[in-house]
Scaffold this active site. Structure first.
Site, PDB file in Angstrom:
ATOM      1  N   LEU A  33      36.858  30.866  37.526  1.00 56.91           N
ATOM      2  CA  LEU A  33      38.234  31.449  37.603  1.00 56.91           C
ATOM      3  C   LEU A  33      39.563  30.751  37.439  1.00 56.91           C
ATOM      4  O   LEU A  33      40.688  31.137  37.144  1.00 56.91           O
ATOM      5  CB  LEU A  33      38.356  32.270  38.972  1.00 56.91           C
ATOM      6  CG  LEU A  33      37.313  33.095  39.419  1.00 56.91           C
ATOM      7  CD1 LEU A  33      37.457  33.731  40.958  1.00 56.91           C
ATOM      8  CD2 LEU A  33      37.576  34.295  38.380  1.00 56.91           C
ATOM      9  N   ARG A  34      39.556  29.489  36.923  1.00 50.78           N
ATOM     10  CA  ARG A  34      40.459  28.733  36.691  1.00 50.78           C
ATOM     11  C   ARG A  34      41.382  29.381  35.418  1.00 50.78           C
ATOM     12  O   ARG A  34      42.759  29.326  35.693  1.00 50.78           O
ATOM     13  CB  ARG A  34      40.372  27.164  36.230  1.00 50.78           C
ATOM     14  CG  ARG A  34      39.790  26.437  37.346  1.00 50.78           C
ATOM     15  CD  ARG A  34      39.709  24.901  36.906  1.00 50.78           C
ATOM     16  NE  ARG A  34      39.180  24.047  37.963  1.00 50.78           N
ATOM     17  CZ  ARG A  34      38.055  23.663  37.792  1.00 50.78           C
ATOM     18  NH1 ARG A  34      37.308  23.927  36.857  1.00 50.78           N
ATOM     19  NH2 ARG A  34      37.466  22.790  38.878  1.00 50.78           N
ATOM     20  N   GLY A  35      40.833  29.835  34.713  1.00 46.71           N
ATOM     21  CA  GLY A  35      41.360  30.342  33.476  1.00 46.71           C
ATOM     22  C   GLY A  35      42.495  31.694  34.059  1.00 46.71           C
ATOM     23  O   GLY A  35      43.773  31.654  33.358  1.00 46.71           O
TER      24      GLY A  35
END
Length: 357
Positions: free
Chosen positions: A290-292
Protein backbone atom coordinates in the site's frame (compact mmCIF):
# COMPACT_ATOMS: atom_id res chain seq x y z
CA UNK A 1 23.96 33.88 17.79
CA UNK A 2 22.03 32.67 14.77
CA UNK A 3 23.51 33.27 11.33
CA UNK A 4 21.18 34.75 8.75
CA UNK A 5 21.29 33.58 5.15
CA UNK A 6 23.26 36.67 4.13
CA UNK A 7 25.92 35.82 6.73
CA UNK A 8 25.96 32.27 5.45
CA UNK A 9 27.37 33.45 2.13
CA UNK A 10 30.39 34.88 3.89
CA UNK A 11 31.12 32.09 6.37
CA UNK A 12 30.43 28.86 4.46
CA UNK A 13 31.19 27.68 0.98
CA UNK A 14 28.56 29.35 -1.24
CA UNK A 15 25.92 26.98 -2.65
CA UNK A 16 24.42 27.27 -6.14
CA UNK A 17 20.91 28.78 -5.73
CA UNK A 18 18.02 26.33 -6.14
CA UNK A 19 15.96 28.88 -8.07
CA UNK A 20 18.81 29.28 -10.59
CA UNK A 21 18.70 25.61 -11.64
CA UNK A 22 17.48 25.38 -15.24
CA UNK A 23 15.09 22.55 -16.18
CA UNK A 24 14.96 19.23 -14.26
CA UNK A 25 11.45 20.13 -13.05
CA UNK A 26 10.63 16.56 -12.02
CA UNK A 27 13.61 16.37 -9.67
CA UNK A 28 12.98 19.80 -8.17
CA UNK A 29 9.30 19.04 -7.56
CA UNK A 30 10.09 15.72 -5.83
CA UNK A 31 12.64 17.39 -3.54
CA UNK A 32 10.32 20.26 -2.60
CA UNK A 33 7.38 17.95 -1.85
CA UNK A 34 9.55 15.84 0.48
CA UNK A 35 10.61 18.96 2.36
CA UNK A 36 6.96 19.99 2.77
CA UNK A 37 5.98 16.49 3.95
CA UNK A 38 8.97 14.38 5.08
CA UNK A 39 6.59 11.44 5.62
CA UNK A 40 6.43 10.99 1.83
CA UNK A 41 9.52 8.86 2.38
CA UNK A 42 12.37 10.46 0.48
CA UNK A 43 13.32 10.51 -3.17
CA UNK A 44 15.60 8.50 -5.41
CA UNK A 45 17.11 10.59 -8.23
CA UNK A 46 18.51 8.64 -11.17
CA UNK A 47 20.17 10.30 -14.13
CA UNK A 48 23.21 10.65 -16.34
CA UNK A 49 26.52 11.93 -15.04
CA UNK A 50 26.78 15.71 -14.89
CA UNK A 51 23.04 16.44 -14.83
CA UNK A 52 23.12 18.41 -11.57
CA UNK A 53 21.79 15.81 -9.13
CA UNK A 54 24.18 16.67 -6.30
CA UNK A 55 23.95 20.40 -7.08
CA UNK A 56 20.15 20.34 -6.71
CA UNK A 57 20.19 18.44 -3.41
CA UNK A 58 22.82 20.72 -1.87
CA UNK A 59 20.98 23.77 -3.19
CA UNK A 60 17.81 22.58 -1.45
CA UNK A 61 19.38 22.94 2.00
CA UNK A 62 19.79 26.66 1.42
CA UNK A 63 15.99 26.99 1.19
CA UNK A 64 15.09 25.10 4.32
CA UNK A 65 13.53 27.00 7.21
CA UNK A 66 15.06 27.19 10.68
CA UNK A 67 13.94 24.75 13.37
CA UNK A 68 14.05 24.95 17.15
CA UNK A 69 16.44 22.44 18.74
CA UNK A 70 17.78 21.67 22.23
CA UNK A 71 21.12 23.38 22.84
CA UNK A 72 24.14 21.04 22.53
CA UNK A 73 21.93 18.03 21.82
CA UNK A 74 23.54 15.61 19.30
CA UNK A 75 20.13 14.47 18.01
CA UNK A 76 18.64 17.88 17.11
CA UNK A 77 15.84 17.09 19.57
CA UNK A 78 12.56 18.95 19.16
CA UNK A 79 11.59 20.60 22.49
CA UNK A 80 7.88 20.25 21.64
CA UNK A 81 7.59 16.74 20.20
CA UNK A 82 8.27 13.59 22.23
CA UNK A 83 8.74 11.55 19.06
CA UNK A 84 11.62 13.79 18.02
CA UNK A 85 13.58 14.07 21.25
CA UNK A 86 16.24 11.89 22.87
CA UNK A 87 15.73 9.88 26.07
CA UNK A 88 18.05 12.25 27.92
CA UNK A 89 15.89 15.26 27.03
CA UNK A 90 12.73 13.36 27.99
CA UNK A 91 14.22 12.61 31.42
CA UNK A 92 15.07 16.28 31.93
CA UNK A 93 11.50 17.29 31.04
CA UNK A 94 10.08 14.68 33.45
CA UNK A 95 12.19 16.18 36.22
CA UNK A 96 11.11 19.71 35.21
CA UNK A 97 14.71 20.67 34.52
CA UNK A 98 15.28 23.80 32.48
CA UNK A 99 16.33 23.20 28.88
CA UNK A 100 17.80 25.80 26.56
CA UNK A 101 16.86 25.94 22.90
CA UNK A 102 18.36 27.55 19.84
CA UNK A 103 17.23 28.12 16.26
CA UNK A 104 19.26 26.44 13.53
CA UNK A 105 18.94 25.67 9.85
CA UNK A 106 17.71 22.21 8.92
CA UNK A 107 20.90 20.34 8.13
CA UNK A 108 21.98 18.00 5.35
CA UNK A 109 24.28 15.09 6.13
CA UNK A 110 26.36 13.47 3.40
CA UNK A 111 26.81 9.72 3.74
CA UNK A 112 30.10 8.59 2.13
CA UNK A 113 30.09 5.36 0.13
CA UNK A 114 32.77 3.80 2.33
CA UNK A 115 30.93 4.44 5.60
CA UNK A 116 30.77 1.58 8.10
CA UNK A 117 27.63 0.58 10.00
CA UNK A 118 29.15 2.01 13.20
CA UNK A 119 29.76 5.33 11.47
CA UNK A 120 26.16 5.41 10.24
CA UNK A 121 24.31 4.10 13.29
CA UNK A 122 26.66 5.05 16.13
CA UNK A 123 28.50 2.89 18.65
CA UNK A 124 28.19 1.95 22.31
CA UNK A 125 31.35 2.10 24.45
CA UNK A 126 31.00 -1.28 26.12
CA UNK A 127 33.93 -0.77 28.50
CA UNK A 128 32.51 2.47 29.86
CA UNK A 129 29.01 0.97 30.03
CA UNK A 130 30.21 -2.04 32.00
CA UNK A 131 32.69 -0.30 34.33
CA UNK A 132 30.76 2.92 35.01
CA UNK A 133 27.23 1.62 34.53
CA UNK A 134 26.24 4.36 32.05
CA UNK A 135 25.09 4.15 28.46
CA UNK A 136 28.11 5.57 26.66
CA UNK A 137 26.77 6.17 23.16
CA UNK A 138 28.79 7.74 20.36
CA UNK A 139 26.20 9.13 17.89
CA UNK A 140 26.54 8.39 14.17
CA UNK A 141 25.31 10.04 10.99
CA UNK A 142 21.68 9.02 11.62
CA UNK A 143 21.70 11.04 14.85
CA UNK A 144 23.08 14.08 13.07
CA UNK A 145 20.48 13.71 10.30
CA UNK A 146 17.47 13.70 12.65
CA UNK A 147 14.96 16.35 11.47
CA UNK A 148 17.15 17.02 8.43
CA UNK A 149 18.18 15.49 5.10
CA UNK A 150 20.42 12.45 4.67
CA UNK A 151 21.99 12.46 1.22
CA UNK A 152 23.60 9.38 -0.33
CA UNK A 153 25.29 9.98 -3.67
CA UNK A 154 25.70 6.83 -5.79
CA UNK A 155 23.28 5.03 -3.45
CA UNK A 156 23.04 2.17 -5.98
CA UNK A 157 26.70 1.38 -5.19
CA UNK A 158 26.12 1.31 -1.43
CA UNK A 159 26.15 -2.05 0.35
CA UNK A 160 22.61 -3.50 0.43
CA UNK A 161 22.83 -4.06 4.18
CA UNK A 162 23.53 -0.36 4.80
CA UNK A 163 20.71 0.66 2.46
CA UNK A 164 18.41 -1.60 4.51
CA UNK A 165 19.55 0.11 7.74
CA UNK A 166 18.91 3.56 6.26
CA UNK A 167 15.49 2.67 4.92
CA UNK A 168 14.43 1.00 8.17
CA UNK A 169 15.41 4.10 10.16
CA UNK A 170 13.73 6.41 7.64
CA UNK A 171 10.51 4.36 7.79
CA UNK A 172 10.33 4.00 11.59
CA UNK A 173 11.83 7.36 12.55
CA UNK A 174 14.07 5.63 15.12
CA UNK A 175 17.55 4.13 15.16
CA UNK A 176 18.41 1.36 17.63
CA UNK A 177 21.96 0.19 18.33
CA UNK A 178 22.51 -3.05 20.25
CA UNK A 179 25.86 -4.36 21.50
CA UNK A 180 26.26 -7.33 23.86
CA UNK A 181 22.84 -6.94 25.41
CA UNK A 182 23.08 -3.16 25.76
CA UNK A 183 20.57 -1.19 23.70
CA UNK A 184 20.34 2.50 22.79
CA UNK A 185 17.65 4.20 20.71
CA UNK A 186 17.30 7.73 19.41
CA UNK A 187 14.98 9.59 16.99
CA UNK A 188 16.13 9.47 13.36
CA UNK A 189 13.40 11.11 11.31
CA UNK A 190 15.03 12.42 8.17
CA UNK A 191 14.37 12.87 4.47
CA UNK A 192 16.40 10.24 2.63
CA UNK A 193 17.65 11.44 -0.74
CA UNK A 194 19.61 9.07 -2.94
CA UNK A 195 21.10 9.70 -6.33
CA UNK A 196 22.82 7.51 -8.87
CA UNK A 197 23.64 6.76 -12.48
CA UNK A 198 21.47 3.97 -13.97
CA UNK A 199 24.46 2.79 -16.04
CA UNK A 200 26.06 1.65 -12.78
CA UNK A 201 23.05 -0.50 -11.85
CA UNK A 202 19.70 -0.03 -10.14
CA UNK A 203 18.75 -0.83 -6.58
CA UNK A 204 16.96 -4.11 -5.95
CA UNK A 205 13.15 -3.68 -6.39
CA UNK A 206 12.61 -4.46 -2.69
CA UNK A 207 14.85 -1.54 -1.68
CA UNK A 208 13.70 0.82 -4.42
CA UNK A 209 10.08 0.39 -3.30
CA UNK A 210 11.02 1.89 0.08
CA UNK A 211 11.80 5.29 -1.46
CA UNK A 212 8.68 7.46 -1.55
CA UNK A 213 9.38 8.99 -4.95
CA UNK A 214 11.61 8.28 -7.95
CA UNK A 215 12.76 11.11 -10.22
CA UNK A 216 14.44 10.47 -13.55
CA UNK A 217 16.53 13.18 -15.11
CA UNK A 218 18.36 13.27 -18.41
CA UNK A 219 20.91 15.45 -20.12
CA UNK A 220 19.36 18.65 -21.52
CA UNK A 221 19.26 18.37 -25.34
CA UNK A 222 18.03 21.87 -26.25
CA UNK A 223 21.15 23.85 -27.36
CA UNK A 224 19.90 27.21 -26.01
CA UNK A 225 19.20 25.68 -22.58
CA UNK A 226 22.62 24.02 -22.55
CA UNK A 227 24.27 27.37 -23.28
CA UNK A 228 22.22 29.01 -20.49
CA UNK A 229 23.31 26.32 -18.00
CA UNK A 230 26.98 26.64 -19.00
CA UNK A 231 26.87 30.44 -18.73
CA UNK A 232 25.20 30.32 -15.32
CA UNK A 233 27.73 27.86 -13.99
CA UNK A 234 30.61 30.00 -15.29
CA UNK A 235 29.13 33.12 -13.66
CA UNK A 236 28.68 31.29 -10.35
CA UNK A 237 32.22 29.89 -10.38
CA UNK A 238 33.67 33.31 -11.16
CA UNK A 239 31.83 35.21 -8.42
CA UNK A 240 29.52 33.02 -6.29
CA UNK A 241 28.63 35.76 -3.80
CA UNK A 242 27.50 38.18 -6.51
CA UNK A 243 25.68 35.41 -8.39
CA UNK A 244 23.75 34.45 -5.26
CA UNK A 245 22.72 38.08 -4.67
CA UNK A 246 20.85 38.02 -7.99
CA UNK A 247 18.70 35.18 -6.70
CA UNK A 248 18.29 36.36 -3.13
CA UNK A 249 14.66 37.48 -3.55
CA UNK A 250 13.52 34.37 -5.42
CA UNK A 251 15.25 32.17 -2.82
CA UNK A 252 13.54 34.00 0.05
CA UNK A 253 10.15 33.77 -1.67
CA UNK A 254 10.54 30.02 -2.18
CA UNK A 255 11.62 29.53 1.45
CA UNK A 256 8.50 31.40 2.58
CA UNK A 257 6.35 29.31 0.23
CA UNK A 258 7.80 26.08 1.73
CA UNK A 259 7.27 27.33 5.30
CA UNK A 260 3.64 28.26 4.57
CA UNK A 261 3.03 24.93 2.83
CA UNK A 262 4.30 23.00 5.86
CA UNK A 263 1.80 24.89 8.01
CA UNK A 264 -1.11 24.47 5.57
CA UNK A 265 -0.48 20.77 4.91
CA UNK A 266 -2.47 19.45 7.88
CA UNK A 267 -5.60 21.20 6.58
CA UNK A 268 -5.42 19.94 2.98
CA UNK A 269 -8.21 17.55 1.98
CA UNK A 270 -8.73 15.10 -0.87
CA UNK A 271 -12.07 13.86 -2.18
CA UNK A 272 -12.90 10.27 -1.27
CA UNK A 273 -13.66 9.52 -4.93
CA UNK A 274 -10.14 10.57 -5.94
CA UNK A 275 -8.60 8.43 -3.20
CA UNK A 276 -10.57 5.45 -4.56
CA UNK A 277 -9.29 6.15 -8.08
CA UNK A 278 -5.66 6.36 -6.87
CA UNK A 279 -6.04 2.92 -5.27
CA UNK A 280 -7.68 1.61 -8.45
CA UNK A 281 -4.66 2.78 -10.47
CA UNK A 282 -2.29 1.06 -8.03
CA UNK A 283 -4.36 -2.12 -8.29
CA UNK A 284 -4.46 -2.06 -12.10
CA UNK A 285 -0.68 -1.52 -12.20
CA UNK A 286 -0.25 -4.50 -9.86
CA UNK A 287 1.69 -2.40 -7.32
CA UNK A 288 2.65 -4.55 -4.32
CA UNK A 289 1.63 -3.32 -0.87
CA UNK A 290 0.00 0.00 0.00
CA UNK A 291 3.02 2.31 -0.06
CA UNK A 292 2.11 3.54 -3.55
CA UNK A 293 -1.40 4.55 -2.45
CA UNK A 294 -0.15 6.30 0.69
CA UNK A 295 2.69 8.19 -0.99
CA UNK A 296 0.52 9.37 -3.91
CA UNK A 297 -2.06 10.74 -1.46
CA UNK A 298 0.62 12.52 0.58
CA UNK A 299 2.43 13.93 -2.46
CA UNK A 300 -0.78 15.31 -4.01
CA UNK A 301 -1.67 17.02 -0.71
CA UNK A 302 1.86 18.45 -0.41
CA UNK A 303 1.59 19.86 -3.93
CA UNK A 304 -1.76 21.50 -3.12
CA UNK A 305 -0.24 23.01 0.04
CA UNK A 306 2.76 24.25 -1.96
CA UNK A 307 0.36 26.06 -4.28
CA UNK A 308 -1.53 27.47 -1.27
CA UNK A 309 -4.69 25.42 -1.74
CA UNK A 310 -6.58 23.47 0.93
CA UNK A 311 -8.03 20.90 -1.48
CA UNK A 312 -6.31 18.65 -4.01
CA UNK A 313 -7.28 18.53 -7.66
CA UNK A 314 -7.06 15.80 -10.31
CA UNK A 315 -4.23 17.84 -11.86
CA UNK A 316 -2.24 17.55 -8.59
CA UNK A 317 -2.59 13.77 -8.67
CA UNK A 318 -1.55 13.65 -12.33
CA UNK A 319 1.61 15.66 -11.66
CA UNK A 320 2.84 13.41 -8.84
CA UNK A 321 1.54 9.92 -9.59
CA UNK A 322 4.28 8.77 -11.98
CA UNK A 323 6.92 10.00 -9.49
CA UNK A 324 5.25 7.90 -6.79
CA UNK A 325 4.54 4.70 -8.74
CA UNK A 326 6.96 4.17 -11.65
CA UNK A 327 9.65 2.52 -9.51
CA UNK A 328 7.14 0.14 -7.94
CA UNK A 329 6.25 -1.56 -11.24
CA UNK A 330 9.57 -3.36 -11.69
CA UNK A 331 9.41 -6.96 -10.43
CA UNK A 332 12.57 -8.24 -12.12
CA UNK A 333 15.90 -6.62 -11.07
CA UNK A 334 17.02 -6.76 -14.73
CA UNK A 335 14.04 -4.70 -15.96
CA UNK A 336 14.41 -0.99 -16.58
CA UNK A 337 12.22 1.44 -14.65
CA UNK A 338 9.15 2.73 -16.47
CA UNK A 339 9.51 6.28 -17.79
CA UNK A 340 6.08 7.10 -16.39
CA UNK A 341 4.11 6.58 -19.59
CA UNK A 342 2.49 3.38 -18.34
CA UNK A 343 1.37 5.10 -15.11
CA UNK A 344 0.01 8.10 -16.99
CA UNK A 345 -1.90 5.88 -19.45
CA UNK A 346 -3.66 4.04 -16.63
CA UNK A 347 -4.32 7.36 -14.86
CA UNK A 348 -6.05 8.79 -17.94
CA UNK A 349 -8.13 5.65 -18.31
CA UNK A 350 -9.25 5.59 -14.65
CA UNK A 351 -9.92 9.34 -14.40
CA UNK A 352 -11.55 9.47 -17.85
CA UNK A 353 -9.02 11.84 -19.38
CA UNK A 354 -7.67 11.63 -22.88
CA UNK A 355 -5.26 14.43 -23.85
CA UNK A 356 -6.53 17.30 -21.75
CA UNK A 357 -4.48 16.72 -18.56
Amino acid sequence: MNLKSSDNDQTNRPVFPFTAIVGQEEMKLALLLNVIDPKIGGVMIMGDRGTGKSTAVRALVDLLPEIEVILDDPFNSDPNDLELMSEEVREKLKKDQRIETVKKKISMVDLPLGATEDRVCGTIDLEKALTEGVKAFEPGLLAKANRGILYVDEVNLLDDHLVDVLLDAAASGWNTVEREGISMSHPARFILVGSGNPEEGELRPQLLDRFGMHAQIGTVREPKLRVQIVEQRAAFDESPIDFRKNYKNSQQQLTLKITNARELLKNVEMDYENRIKISKICSELNVDGLRGDIVTNRAAKALAAFENRSKTTVQDIYRVISLCLRHRLRKDPLETIDSGDKVRDVFKNVFGYQNNV
